[in-house]
Scaffold this active site. Structure first.
Site, PDB file in Angstrom:
ATOM      1  N   ASN A   1     -14.043   0.601   1.466  1.00 31.77           N
ATOM      2  CA  ASN A   1     -13.282   1.837   1.538  1.00 31.77           C
ATOM      3  C   ASN A   1     -13.050   2.395   0.134  1.00 31.77           C
ATOM      4  O   ASN A   1     -12.358   1.782  -0.684  1.00 31.77           O
ATOM      5  CB  ASN A   1     -11.919   1.597   2.205  1.00 31.77           C
ATOM      6  CG  ASN A   1     -11.007   2.818   2.112  1.00 31.77           C
ATOM      7  OD1 ASN A   1     -11.192   3.797   2.812  1.00 31.77           O
ATOM      8  ND2 ASN A   1     -10.035   2.778   1.193  1.00 31.77           N
ATOM      9  N   GLU A   2     -13.697   3.510  -0.177  1.00 36.30           N
ATOM     10  CA  GLU A   2     -13.427   4.357  -1.347  1.00 36.30           C
ATOM     11  C   GLU A   2     -13.801   3.749  -2.693  1.00 36.30           C
ATOM     12  O   GLU A   2     -13.386   4.260  -3.735  1.00 36.30           O
ATOM     13  CB  GLU A   2     -11.958   4.816  -1.358  1.00 36.30           C
ATOM     14  CG  GLU A   2     -11.611   5.702  -0.161  1.00 36.30           C
ATOM     15  CD  GLU A   2     -10.184   6.238  -0.198  1.00 36.30           C
ATOM     16  OE1 GLU A   2      -9.385   5.779  -1.033  1.00 36.30           O
ATOM     17  OE2 GLU A   2      -9.880   7.119   0.624  1.00 36.30           O
TER      18      GLU A   2
ATOM     19  N   GLU B   1     -11.684  10.580   6.838  1.00 37.59           N
ATOM     20  CA  GLU B   1     -10.269  10.414   6.483  1.00 37.59           C
ATOM     21  C   GLU B   1      -9.711  11.747   6.035  1.00 37.59           C
ATOM     22  O   GLU B   1     -10.329  12.454   5.238  1.00 37.59           O
ATOM     23  CB  GLU B   1     -10.086   9.430   5.318  1.00 37.59           C
ATOM     24  CG  GLU B   1      -9.725   8.030   5.682  1.00 37.59           C
ATOM     25  CD  GLU B   1      -9.162   7.253   4.485  1.00 37.59           C
ATOM     26  OE1 GLU B   1      -8.344   7.826   3.731  1.00 37.59           O
ATOM     27  OE2 GLU B   1      -9.551   6.095   4.311  1.00 37.59           O
TER      28      GLU B   1
ATOM     29  N   TRP C   1       0.867  -1.180   0.000  1.00 41.09           N
ATOM     30  CA  TRP C   1       0.000   0.000   0.000  1.00 41.09           C
ATOM     31  C   TRP C   1       0.901   1.226   0.000  1.00 41.09           C
ATOM     32  O   TRP C   1       2.126   1.106   0.065  1.00 41.09           O
ATOM     33  CB  TRP C   1      -0.918  -0.005   1.230  1.00 41.09           C
ATOM     34  CG  TRP C   1      -2.293   0.502   0.908  1.00 41.09           C
ATOM     35  CD1 TRP C   1      -2.782   1.756   1.104  1.00 41.09           C
ATOM     36  CD2 TRP C   1      -3.362  -0.254   0.318  1.00 41.09           C
ATOM     37  NE1 TRP C   1      -4.089   1.831   0.671  1.00 41.09           N
ATOM     38  CE2 TRP C   1      -4.467   0.610   0.183  1.00 41.09           C
ATOM     39  CE3 TRP C   1      -3.484  -1.580  -0.114  1.00 41.09           C
ATOM     40  CZ2 TRP C   1      -5.680   0.198  -0.363  1.00 41.09           C
ATOM     41  CZ3 TRP C   1      -4.686  -1.991  -0.653  1.00 41.09           C
ATOM     42  CH2 TRP C   1      -5.774  -1.107  -0.781  1.00 41.09           C
ATOM     43  N   ASP C   2       0.304   2.394  -0.049  1.00 38.79           N
ATOM     44  CA  ASP C   2       1.159   3.590  -0.095  1.00 38.79           C
ATOM     45  C   ASP C   2       1.813   3.886   1.250  1.00 38.79           C
ATOM     46  O   ASP C   2       2.681   4.747   1.338  1.00 38.79           O
ATOM     47  CB  ASP C   2       0.396   4.817  -0.617  1.00 38.79           C
ATOM     48  CG  ASP C   2      -0.857   5.151   0.168  1.00 38.79           C
ATOM     49  OD1 ASP C   2      -1.107   4.504   1.205  1.00 38.79           O
ATOM     50  OD2 ASP C   2      -1.590   6.063  -0.261  1.00 38.79           O
ATOM     51  N   TRP C   3       1.426   3.181   2.301  1.00 40.49           N
ATOM     52  CA  TRP C   3       2.062   3.348   3.607  1.00 40.49           C
ATOM     53  C   TRP C   3       2.777   2.071   4.072  1.00 40.49           C
ATOM     54  O   TRP C   3       3.271   2.038   5.206  1.00 40.49           O
ATOM     55  CB  TRP C   3       1.030   3.735   4.672  1.00 40.49           C
ATOM     56  CG  TRP C   3      -0.244   2.953   4.595  1.00 40.49           C
ATOM     57  CD1 TRP C   3      -1.424   3.377   4.074  1.00 40.49           C
ATOM     58  CD2 TRP C   3      -0.469   1.598   5.029  1.00 40.49           C
ATOM     59  NE1 TRP C   3      -2.374   2.366   4.147  1.00 40.49           N
ATOM     60  CE2 TRP C   3      -1.814   1.277   4.725  1.00 40.49           C
ATOM     61  CE3 TRP C   3       0.335   0.631   5.633  1.00 40.49           C
ATOM     62  CZ2 TRP C   3      -2.379   0.022   5.015  1.00 40.49           C
ATOM     63  CZ3 TRP C   3      -0.214  -0.614   5.905  1.00 40.49           C
ATOM     64  CH2 TRP C   3      -1.554  -0.909   5.603  1.00 40.49           C
TER      65      TRP C   3
END
Length: 883
Positions: free
Chosen positions: A469-470, A566, A189-191
């Site tokens: 989510n999203e 968020e 993921w981006d994190w």
């Protein structure tokens, strides 16, 4: 609008006789790769990365670029083998089941060389297999063979592709994770890094009995005048076929005064075809026998013991669940906003807020990602769960959103939230992707949703279910190039989240609201066919907002919203934390391969740098450039989140904004991210700031474009603030003595934000030479943090000089419960911005990142083990901002 009360599990044990097949003296587990070249002893519960590390085959997976260097692990096939003994007596029971509480993810199970007793493909469900005729007296051999999740995802995608194909290249991840019912973030993921793990990540055991067992307990309550009606449903299971069960179901509830309320019923029924039946008992409870459960900051999270028993007619067997229950009502109110705001622009659309026990409460909190990138460690590491949830509690958080790309957390996690009064916004595990809807996929999803709603439904901490989510905004916004096939993806979206998941949730948990997506316009999205024309419409629902180009220290940057679920900005973790991932000093540079590898957000460092240099001076030729970049990135993140959060809290007054859950609470490795707490538990500046910007009572100023200052008084208490005095001290950067002090009357209703009638300007001063400090004194308000306005960017201020700072630690050490508390005295000779205290001694400062406007202040340091005050004093390092 729905009202409900939920309950929390303390112990989930089936009182069938258990043969534990997890790592114990009774079983030997080993693992082996497909070609047999890599093998070793296995730990169960566990996973292949953990076992390979313990065997010394791979090193620390979070060191440098080991996430990529160990990727071969996820391409192999791994077999876990258990050898264990059973006796003839063990085979005598009528029912003998092999139970896996969690298998990650695609595997085949063989017992004693029989043909496979089962194939699994969902890490989020419990698997129960009938092995009555496959178990034997003496030694038994159990094999669980896990397919490569990367290959399994590719194979499924070739049959039922769903966009997107892969994560962005900068993630260093893998493709098609949306094809697997697996932790979506395990492919990167981006994190976080990609560790596509496999393994038996939860306990495994054999259960044997003659009668039946209680598999789940759900609870349903409603108000009856001032009293409560409690319905307890026992989900009873026996052999995997139609069976008649005969026995007694009883419940016992301990209420105030240690009184015990009891009720029982005779059970003599035939099960469904799968051997299950649901039996219920209703109990009427006087309202004066219980106290309500409240979220953190609003009251005590009172819990009561509930015992549920099933006893066979012969009285030879008993199955029981012992849980704790909490009485409270929660509803998401989506009613005409004009009822709150009149016929104004803000009054268009619908409200979106949580009403708890009849009160509209502003939800302060954050977003939770898995506590470890390896799910077996996130499940079992109770110390980390304790530390993270206690940290959330300590900074006044009342809600956490369990994000849909991770896992349904452990029973222990929800129990801890119940005890701390932390409400949970629970996403189902679908995130940032389209998903297939072929029958096999929907079948496994159905099982997943049923089981997890049944497992979690009774927790008072869970406030709402969200389908994904999203994914609504991704589809409407064409994030993955789906516009050319919009109708196809729209139909699949509805089939999964509306036609499949929603009926399950509303059947098993009819009292709780199901949101199809987050963010969404709530009811308005549903009216528009579940994909709203603008899912970010500020007049409805919840929003996610990220903007890395605007000035994020400026309150006028942020749009309105009913509920911010968020929002966030990146920072780097501390140097100390980064050093746990590398011992090479050359890695600790912004342009090193190590730093580039750890930044998964495209252009992430540029965004940090733009925000940072927009407000602070930092010379690229400074020999401490990287060290300062790290520290300043945390200042920038903390100030941006402080600014945005206060905008949302102020918005309660004029937009009825009723929630602020920033992204994100925690981290899974040592890298730049949006977290407020670093991997390993060290608090960033953001988390310290959260203690202030989430304070129950706060004076919150807003500098307008005109340079006038609006002043809000935020009050999250059940009583109004009256006869308050708001003090504004105007400081010159060169002195600890205010150059002017003004006082104004203040007031605010209970549970409100109110714009104060204050004409506040500072036009008689040069803006670059001054700043303003706001404080509050009000009857009944024990404490309220100071707040500040810096009229110009810090890089433009005039007069701030390098301070002289003296740190001393008092010799008297206080014991606070299980902790030792040290008093740290700080003396300064001038204004100090963002004074940061750090030590290598294990423990934490209760407050940090001080804006110092007085000659002396104190800080508190707490730790578990005694350290001499002089040693603590000599270990303390400081940082601060100075031009």
């Amino acid at each position: 609008m729905r009202t409900f009360v939920l309950f929390c599990s303390v112990l989930t044990i089936i009182n069938a006789e258990i043969i534990d097949l997890s790592s114990s003296d009774n079983v030997i587990w080993t693992f082996v790769s497909k070609n047999g070249s890599m093998k070793g002893p296995a730990t169960v519960p566990g996973g292949v990365y953990s076992d390979l590390q313990k065997a010394g085959i791979i090193g620390d997976i979070l060191n440098r670029d080991n996430d990529v260097l160990t990727r071969w692990v996820a391409f192999d096939t791994w077999t876990y083998t258990a050898k264990f003994q059973v006796s003839i007596d063990d085979l005598a029971s009528r029912v003998v089941h092999l139970v896996f509480d969690g298998l990650d993810t695609t595997a085949f199970i063989v017992l004693n060389d029989h043909s496979p007793i089962g194939a699994v493909n969902n890490m989020f469900v419990k698997y129960v297999f009938d092995i009555k005729n496959k178990l034997k007296a003496g030694e038994n051999v159990l094999n669980v063979t896990f397919l490569s999740p990367i290959m399994a995802a590719q194979i499924r995608s070739s049959r039922a592709f769903a966009a997107p194909a892969c994560v962005p290249p900068g993630y260093n991840g893998e493709c098609h994770v949306n094809q697997l019912r697996k932790m979506q973030a395990s492919f990167a993921w981006d994190w976080g890094p990609a560790f596509p793990s496999v393994g038996i990540w939860k306990p495994v055991y054999i259960e044997k009995y003659d009668g039946a067992v209680i598999r789940w307990v759900t609870t349903h309550t409603k108000r009856v005048g001032v009293d409560w009606s409690l319905t307890v449903q026992a989900h009873i299971e026996t052999s995997k076929k139609v069976t008649k069960i005969d026995g007694v179901l009883s419940i016992a509830l301990q209420v105030e005064g240690k009184q015990m309320l009891k009720k029982w019923k005779q059970v003599n029924v035939e099960t469904k075809a799968d051997g299950t039946v649901v039996e219920e008992i209703e109990l009427l409870i006087s309202g004066n026998m219980i106290r309500l459960w409240w979220p953190n900051g609003y009251g005590e999270p009172t819990l009561y013991d509930l015992h549920v028993h099933y006893t066979t007619a012969s009285k030879k067997e008993e199955s029981r669940k012992d849980i704790k229950i909490g009485f409270r009502t929660v509803e998401i109110v989506e009613s005409p906003a004009s009822e709150k705001l009149g016929n104004t622009t803000a009054g268009k659309g619908l409200t979106f807020y949580f009403k708890v026990n009849g009160y509209p409460l502003f939800m302060k909190g954050s977003n939770w990602i898995p506590s470890n990138i390896l799910p077996e460690l996130g499940e079992s590491d109770k110390a980390t769960i304790d530390n993270l949830l206690t940290a959330a509690y300590d900074v006044n958080m009342a809600m956490l959103r369990v994000w849909g790309g991770g896992v349904y957390e452990s029973d222990y996690f929800y129990e801890k939230c119940d005890q701390l009064g932390i409400l949970i916004w629970q996403d189902f595990m679908f995130a940032c992707s389209m998903y297939p809807v072929d029958p096999p996929f929907l079948n496994v999803v159905t099982q997943e949703i049923e089981q997890n709603v049944l497992r979690l439904q009774h927790h008072p901490s869970i406030a709402v279910w969200a389908g994904n989510n999203e994914n609504e905004v991704a589809l409407r916004g064409n994030w993955y190039g789906t516009s050319k096939d919009f109708k196809k993806y729209e139909a699949e979206y509805i089939k999964l989240y509306v036609d499949t998941i929603r009926p399950i949730v509303e059947t098993l948990d009819p009292e709780r609201r199901y949101l199809v997506s987050s963010p969404s316009n709530g009811i308005e999205s549903e009216r528009e066919g579940y994909i709203a024309s603008n899912p970010y419409d500020p007049h409805y629902g919840d929003t996610h907002y990220y903007n890395y180009f605007a000035d994020n220290w400026n309150m006028n940057t942020y749009p309105k919203t009913r509920f911010a679920s968020e929002y966030g900005f990146q920072s780097l973790p501390s140097i100390r934390t980064l050093k746990t991932a590398t011992s090479n000093p050359d890695d600790l540079k912004l342009n090193s391969k190590f730093s580039e590898h750890r930044q998964h957000s495209p252009n992430g460092y540029s965004y940090i740098e733009n925000q940072l240099t927009g407000h602070m001076k930092l010379d690229v030729n400074d020999f401490k450039y990287f060290e300062k970049f790290v520290f300043y990135s945390q200042i920038s993140q903390a100030m941006a989140l402080k600014t945005e959060t206060e905008v949302y809290r102020q918005g309660q007054a004029d937009w009825y904004t009723m929630g602020a859950l920033y992204w994100q609470l925690n981290d899974v490795w040592q890298a730049p991210s949006w977290s407020g707490i670093e991997y390993g538990g060290r608090w960033k500046m953001l988390h310290y700031f959260a203690k202030t910007f989430f304070a129950p009572v706060l004076v919150s100023p807003r500098q307008l474009v005109s340079d006038d200052i609006d002043v809000y008084l935020l009050n999250d208490r059940f009583v109004p603030i009256i006869d308050a005095v708001i003090t504004v001290d105007i400081y010159n950067w060169t002195s600890l003595t205010p150059i002017n002090t003004k006082q104004f009357p203040g007031d605010a209703d209970a549970l409100s934000a109110k714009l104060q009638d204050i004409d506040m300007n500072y036009w008689d001063y040069k803006k670059e030479q001054i700043f303003l400090k706001f404080s509050l004194d009000a009857p009944g308000v024990k404490s309220s943090p100071n707040n500040y306005v810096f009229p110009v960017p810090l890089k433009s201020i005039v007069g701030l000089i390098k301070p002289n700072i003296t740190i001393t630690v008092a010799n008297i050490v206080m014991r606070r419960k299980e902790k030792l508390e040290y008093t740290v005295n700080i003396e300064v000779d001038t204004i100090v911005l963002f004074l940061w205290l750090e030590t290598g001694i294990k423990g934490n400062f209760i407050d940090n990142a001080f804006i110092v406007t007085e000659p002396t202040i104190t800080a508190k340091f707490v730790c578990s083990k005694y350290v001499a005050p002089r040693d603590l004093q000599s270990s303390i390092e400081i940082q601060y901002y100075v031009n």
